[in-house]
Design an enzyme around this catalytic site. Structure first.
Site, PDB file in Angstrom:
ATOM      1  N   GLU A 193     -20.754 -42.204  16.626  1.00 48.28           N
ATOM      2  CA  GLU A 193     -21.819 -42.188  15.583  1.00 48.28           C
ATOM      3  C   GLU A 193     -22.503 -43.438  15.444  1.00 48.28           C
ATOM      4  OE1 GLU A 193     -23.859 -43.394  12.075  1.00 48.28           O
ATOM      5  OE2 GLU A 193     -22.093 -44.233  12.522  1.00 48.28           O
ATOM      6  N   GLU A 194     -21.829 -44.528  16.184  1.00 41.44           N
ATOM      7  CA  GLU A 194     -22.325 -45.815  16.063  1.00 41.44           C
ATOM      8  C   GLU A 194     -23.208 -46.151  17.497  1.00 41.44           C
ATOM      9  OE1 GLU A 194     -22.156 -47.758  13.705  1.00 41.44           O
ATOM     10  OE2 GLU A 194     -20.255 -47.370  12.672  1.00 41.44           O
ATOM     11  N   ARG A 210     -27.259 -38.842  -3.963  1.00 44.61           N
ATOM     12  CA  ARG A 210     -28.543 -38.766  -4.118  1.00 44.61           C
ATOM     13  C   ARG A 210     -29.223 -37.472  -3.430  1.00 44.61           C
ATOM     14  NH1 ARG A 210     -32.537 -42.618  -5.281  1.00 44.61           N
ATOM     15  NH2 ARG A 210     -34.654 -41.902  -4.640  1.00 44.61           N
ATOM     16  N   HIS A 246     -19.133 -53.176   8.846  1.00 46.61           N
ATOM     17  CA  HIS A 246     -19.882 -53.953   9.777  1.00 46.61           C
ATOM     18  C   HIS A 246     -19.594 -55.454   9.778  1.00 46.61           C
ATOM     19  CE1 HIS A 246     -22.427 -50.688  11.897  1.00 46.61           C
ATOM     20  NE2 HIS A 246     -21.541 -50.098  11.093  1.00 46.61           N
ATOM     21  N   ASP A 292     -15.260 -43.002  15.843  1.00 44.52           N
ATOM     22  CA  ASP A 292     -15.422 -44.183  16.432  1.00 44.52           C
ATOM     23  C   ASP A 292     -15.413 -45.652  15.681  1.00 44.52           C
ATOM     24  OD1 ASP A 292     -17.751 -43.025  15.675  1.00 44.52           O
ATOM     25  OD2 ASP A 292     -19.001 -44.184  16.913  1.00 44.52           O
TER      26      ASP A 292
END
Length: 385
Positions: free
Chosen positions: A126-127, A167, A353, A68
């Site tokens: 996802e957003e 990580r 973004h 998306d």
């Protein structure tokens, strides 16, 4: 494959679709997978899933990409600029989708050389809460067959193309959306004694709420409380009846997350009441914390160092942004790593973004090749284990 990957990504970038509306994107992905001889099927609305069957007897490894775009007007003057007003791939999901399509092509060509199955997951939404990952899991994406682990990658403009960041353990934060309505009694600004000023209550509340982070949280535990929207729709001489506030709360510990919700609710209701007002607080529970499985992440790091060179595998710091891949990380052993996208000369450094976000397309070959390489190593490693 580099020219093909660039063409795929530019098509996706020019034709972005918002969360849970990725119909054309899903159709395009389906077409690309069918061209590889795969049999993709829809899931959770606009999601797409496909299997690459290797030789029998091996494990299942899942790979995820989100599809998306964001409600942002693109400002860059590029040939593949978004053709959809107010919608843009400003978070690199076009890159993620392209890299997974590239990895699918490589793994399809190599399927006679590995044992096991690769499950390709192209995820919507996802957003936007509740997050496409949660919906796909609910609809059975981690079943039939069940993956032994799942890998995902995300663009990272702080690193140059050719590098990745990894990580182990707790990496990204939970996030919850906060919606507050403070009710008072409006009136003329010259007669405060006849009113109950919700603006004043809101000002006290915004400041006081920070004590939840500064005085109630363990100082060794990251927490962020941010209010980004405040509407007090009065005038220079008009006190409004209500003030509306929106914000987010983020942390890296699920137990503290739940406790902080209670502290925030008590503070909002109690402070407003002490000033004669009423505060209504709605907490929309968002994505959980994202945990990278230590064993999987150690193997990913070692394989990435083989593929890219140890100097190109960077240790990431914790990041208090949120990602709905976290749902996958809670359901299966997972590793979510970052893909460098900045050019060596400093171009393409704009953050995700933002309306000028773009990438050095060398990252596409790195992302596709690395994902295929990691999958082959994991299939072999899980089989050996």
């Amino acid at each position: 494959m580099a020219p093909d990957l660039s063409a795929l990504r530019r098509h996706l970038h020019a034709n972005p679709e918002l969360s849970f509306k990725e119909t054309q994107t899903a159709a395009f992905v389906t077409q690309q997978l069918q061209a590889l001889g795969l049999a993709p099927y829809p899931l959770a609305g606009t999601g797409v899933v496909a299997l690459i069957e290797g030789q029998p007897g091996g494990p299942v490894v899942a790979l995820r990409a989100d599809m998306d775009a964001l409600p942002i007007q693109e400002l860059s003057d590029i040939a593949y600029k978004s053709t959809v007003p107010g919608v843009m791939h400003a978070c690199g999901h076009d890159v993620h989708t392209t890299c997974l399509l590239g990895a699918a092509r490589l793994l399809t060509e190599l399927r006679s050389e590995f044992k096991g199955t690769v499950k390709l997951i192209f995820q919507p939404g996802e957003e936007l809460l509740p997050g496409g990952a949660s919906l796909m899991i609910k609809d059975g994406v981690l079943e039939n067959p069940t993956p032994a682990e799942i890998l995902g990658q995300h663009v990272f403009p702080r690193l140059p193309a050719g590098q990745i960041g990894v990580r182990s353990g707790r990496y990204m934060a939970s996030t919850d959306e906060l919606y507050l309505k403070i009710k008072g009694k409006g009136g003329h600004g010259a007669m405060p004694e006849l009113n109950l000023d919700p603006v004043l209550v809101a000002a006290h509340l915004i400041v006081a709420a920070q004590q939840i982070v500064s005085r109630r949280a363990n100082p060794k535990l990251p927490s962020v409380l941010s209010f980004g929207k405040v509407i007090a729709n009065g005038a220079t001489n008009v006190i409004p009846d209500e003030v509306y506030i929106e914000g987010t709360f983020r942390t890296l510990d699920e137990a503290w997350r739940n406790e902080a919700h209670q502290h925030l609710r008590q503070l909002c209701e109690g402070l407003a009441a002490s000033m004669g007002a009423v505060c209504e607080l709605e907490i929309r529970r968002g994505y959980p914390c994202l945990d990278n499985n230590p064993a999987v992440t150690a193997r990913v790091r070692a394989a990435a160092e083989q593929y890219l060179g140890a100097e190109n595998v960077i240790e990431l710091d914790q990041w208090l942004a949120a990602e709905d891949f976290a749902y996958f990380s809670q359901a299966a052993p997972a590793c979510f790593y970052r893909l460098g996208t900045r050019a060596a000369d400093g171009r393409f450094a704009a953050s995700v973004h933002t309306p000028t976000f773009d990438i050095d397309e060398q990252a596409l070959s790195v992302g596709a090749g690395l994902m295929a390489w990691l999958t082959l190593q994991e299939l072999a490693g899980v089989s050996a284990g």
